[in-house]
Design an enzyme around this catalytic site. Structure first.
Site, PDB file in Angstrom:
ATOM      1  N   LYS A 103      76.022  40.965  -4.442  1.00 17.81           N
ATOM      2  CA  LYS A 103      76.959  40.722  -3.341  1.00 17.81           C
ATOM      3  C   LYS A 103      76.395  41.286  -2.033  1.00 17.81           C
ATOM      4  CE  LYS A 103      81.983  41.435  -2.644  1.00 17.81           C
ATOM      5  NZ  LYS A 103      83.187  42.036  -3.277  1.00 17.81           N
ATOM      6  N   SER A 191      86.957  38.812  -3.774  1.00 18.92           N
ATOM      7  CA  SER A 191      86.020  38.581  -2.694  1.00 18.92           C
ATOM      8  C   SER A 191      84.589  38.310  -3.166  1.00 18.92           C
ATOM      9  CB  SER A 191      86.018  39.777  -1.742  1.00 18.92           C
ATOM     10  OG  SER A 191      85.541  40.937  -2.405  1.00 18.92           O
ATOM     11  N   SER A 215      88.532  41.763  -6.960  1.00 24.68           N
ATOM     12  CA  SER A 215      87.382  41.040  -6.391  1.00 24.68           C
ATOM     13  C   SER A 215      86.258  40.706  -7.357  1.00 24.68           C
ATOM     14  CB  SER A 215      86.811  41.799  -5.198  1.00 24.68           C
ATOM     15  OG  SER A 215      87.642  41.639  -4.079  1.00 24.68           O
TER      16      SER A 215
END
Ligand SMILES: *[C@@H]1O[C@H](CO)[C@@H](O)[C@H](O)[C@H]1NC(C)=O
Ligand SMILES: *[C@@H]1O[C@H](CO)[C@@H](O)[C@H](O)[C@H]1NC(C)=O
Ligand SMILES: *[C@@H]1O[C@H](CO)[C@@H](O)[C@H](O)[C@H]1NC(C)=O
Ligand SMILES: *[C@@H]1O[C@H](CO)[C@@H](O)[C@H](O)[C@H]1NC(C)=O
Ligand SMILES: *[C@@H]1O[C@H](CO)[C@@H](O)[C@H](O)[C@H]1NC(C)=O
Ligand SMILES: CC(=O)N[C@H]1CO[C@H](CO)[C@@H](O)[C@@H]1O
Length: 538
Positions: A103, A191, A215
């Protein structure tokens, strides 16, 4: 599992035939790659090239999945080095030469040449990170090749009114499963949207996401992945662009339980600079051992029906409840003792409480300033605080807000989408509001272990959509999600979650592996399946 490998015979001429094999990147697992690298069938260079090709084909072009913000300019060189080491009989460990996507909030060493921005241009202005995150260093030492940075909901969804998987730098991530993408219902959740979509689309065998509340679990569930949100403190957050020191945690998103357990084993460990990891030495281990011969026999599993099995409250289709009910029945058939229902006393508080938001708003302000000062060169872009970010976003509203604002017919030059950052700017960690919110969250969170104790449960099981992640978020405990089904309307996947006590990753991984062993293989995105990204080798 060998489901991803099939033999094809390429007829070269009438007299000579050579046998080539084809590795389907939509299904290839870390374990598959480990075997192919070990027996010399493929090299890391070939793997990195194949994943780069897959990204090239469908990230900005093709299906425009926008799961990747940038690829690593040094990945091929590193792959060459690792191939050479392997030839010389040197191994950095079981994951030597395996590619991974991470990420875009996890800093990598400056020599790897990747930015770390949480999808935001202000953070980008400071240039490359000046040092690696703790887990970045662990991955490199283990021989993993970080091939790129995954798109995300900007600031891990703590910017304001933005959609799941949208960031100013990366644009809108779209589910690989839904024809027509985001606007046709292919919300990848967030996310860690790019991490989930990237793994499901064959951009990488495995990825890292981070979770403050949902997330990792939600985007894993929408990409038919096995995802683990670890206990807060099992994995270090040093060098990870934060929301909350209390709740943030980094974990794997994978195509199998074994893969998730393997990558968790690489990143778990004590980091002197992250106090939350201080107890972790007692627990961190090789988690793959819990996947062997896993079964539900002897486990007591609770079913917290109120709120969590309610499609109206959770805002998800009723067919997910039907599927979860069938799953509960299956767990009983597989030998678990089911306690149904169990009542979590203060669970209902999470529907109305604003305490969690107060905690996050307060901690992001402190955490961002700390991240920027320790991991970036603030003199390069002049971005040292949350205030600097807000000012920068407003000044460059056309790039920071444009795409999202245009979709909503808003004027992109007006402040539209950083309400959470603006609210955070007004907070203070010394405030009574913050202290009492933390206390209230601790109390709500405690109802999770109290319930496990009261009914003498090992874990609880519930759909991965809805409010599933909030109690574990405030109690700082782990969650494991597994693929459960696919929506009739769009084909969008959904998952089933197991939740337990702090540091109960061993039990959760056992449940995930037992579920996987008794389930059909996860489906790949149908629109990619007719021409899957692949690596042909001899
Ligand atoms: C990092 O950001 C800079 C500035 O936008 C850009 O020039 C560079 O290409 C980025 N690095 C990668 C690996 O994309
Ligand atoms: C962002 O994506 C939209 C489609 O969702 C596209 O129209 C637009 O050109 C993209 N913007 C950039 C800067 O790539
Ligand atoms: C789900 O919640 C709604 C709203 O609170 C309630 O009206 C409904 O009865 C609940 N459904 C079930 C099956 O409990
Ligand atoms: C915080 O939680 C407590 C206890 O659940 C509750 O009474 C209070 O209303 C909550 N505060 C906010 C701002 O939501
Ligand atoms: C930060 O950037 C400044 C200006 O470019 C440079 O002089 C300084 O050496 C850099 N510091 C670090 C720690 O990289
Ligand atoms: C690797 C890659 O395709 N990166 C793209 C991510 O999205 C942004 C915005 O659309 C592009 O500028 C990058 O090239």
């Amino acid at each position: 599992m060998l489901a991803s490998l099939w033999k094809v015979c390429l007829l070269l001429s009438l007299t000579t035939a050579t046998f080539a094999s084809k590795l389907d990147l939509l299904t290839a697992t870390v374990k598959d790659l480990q075997g192919l690298l070990a027996d010399g069938s493929v090299t890391s260079v070939e793997l990195v090239k194949a994943y780069f090709d897959a990204i090239e084909k469908n990230n900005r072009k093709g299906f425009e999945l926008r799961a990747v913000i940038e690829t690593a300019p040094t990945a091929l060189k590193l792959a060459e080095e690792l191939d050479k080491e392997r030839k010389e009989g040197k191994s950095r460990g079981p994951y030597h030469g395996i590619p991974i996507l991470i990420k875009d909030n996890i800093a990598t060493a400056p020599e790897l040449g990747m930015n770390n921005t949480a999808g935001n241009f202000a953070v980008l202005a400071n240039g490359l990170p000046i040092k690696s995150s703790f887990i970045g260093t662990k991955m490199t030492k283990a021989g993993l090749i970080i091939i790129g940075k995954a798109n995300l909901s900007e600031f891990a969804n703590f910017k304001g009114d933005i959609t799941n998987g949208w960031s100013a730098r990366g644009n809108q991530t779209q589910s690989a499963y839904v024809k027509g993408g985001f606007l046709a219902g292919g919300d990848p959740c967030g996310s860690s949207a790019g991490s989930g979509v990237g793994v499901s689309a064959g951009f990488a065998p495995v990825a890292l996401g981070s979770e403050t509340d949902g997330s990792i679990i939600c985007p894993s569930n929408r990409a038919a992945l096995y995802g683990i949100k670890p206990t807060v403190g099992l994995t270090s957050r040093s060098g990870v662009i934060p929301i909350s020191a209390t709740q943030d945690t980094v974990g794997p998103m994978a195509k199998s339980t074994w893969d998730a357990a393997a990558i968790l084993s690489v990143i778990a460990g004590v980091d002197p600079e992250d106090p939350a990891t201080s107890e972790t030495g007692k627990y961190a281990t090789d988690y793959t051992k819990y996947t062997h011969d896993a079964s539900f026999k002897g486990l007591r599993i609770g079913v917290p029906r109120a709120i969590f099995y309610n499609a109206t409250i959770g805002g998800f289709p009723e067919e997910i409840v039907t599927a979860a009910n069938a799953a509960v029945k299956k767990l009983a058939e597989l030998g678990a003792t089911i306690v149904d229902p169990v009542t979590i006393p203060r669970a209902v508080d999470i529907l109305t409480s604003n305490n969690e938001t107060i905690v996050l708003e307060t901690e992001i302000k402190v955490g961002l300033a700390e991240y920027l000062s320790k991991y970036t060169n603030t003199t390069v872009g002049g971005i040292a605080t949350l205030g600097d970010i807000i000012t920068y976003d407003d000044r460059y509203a056309l790039s920071e807000f444009r795409v999202y604002a245009e979709r909503n017919n808003e004027n992109p030059t007006e402040e539209c989408c950083q309400q959470l950052l603006v609210a955070s700017y007004a907070t203070s960690p010394d405030s009574e509001a913050y202290k009492s919110a933390l206390k209230a969250d601790t109390l709500i969170g405690a109802s999770l272990p109290e319930t496990l104790d009261k009914y003498n449960l090992d874990v609880m099981v519930l759909p991965s959509e809805g409010y599933t992640t909030t109690l574990p978020a405030v109690y700082r405990s782990p969650i494991g999600t597994v693929p459960l089904g696919y929506l009739k309307s769009t084909g969008q996947p959904y998952g089933l979650s197991f939740i337990g006590r702090r540091y109960s990753e061993d039990v959760l991984i056992r449940c995930m592996a037992a579920w996987e062993a008794n389930s059909p293989p996860r489906k790949v995105p149908p629109q990619l399946a007719s021409n899957p990204p692949a690596l042909v080798y001899n």
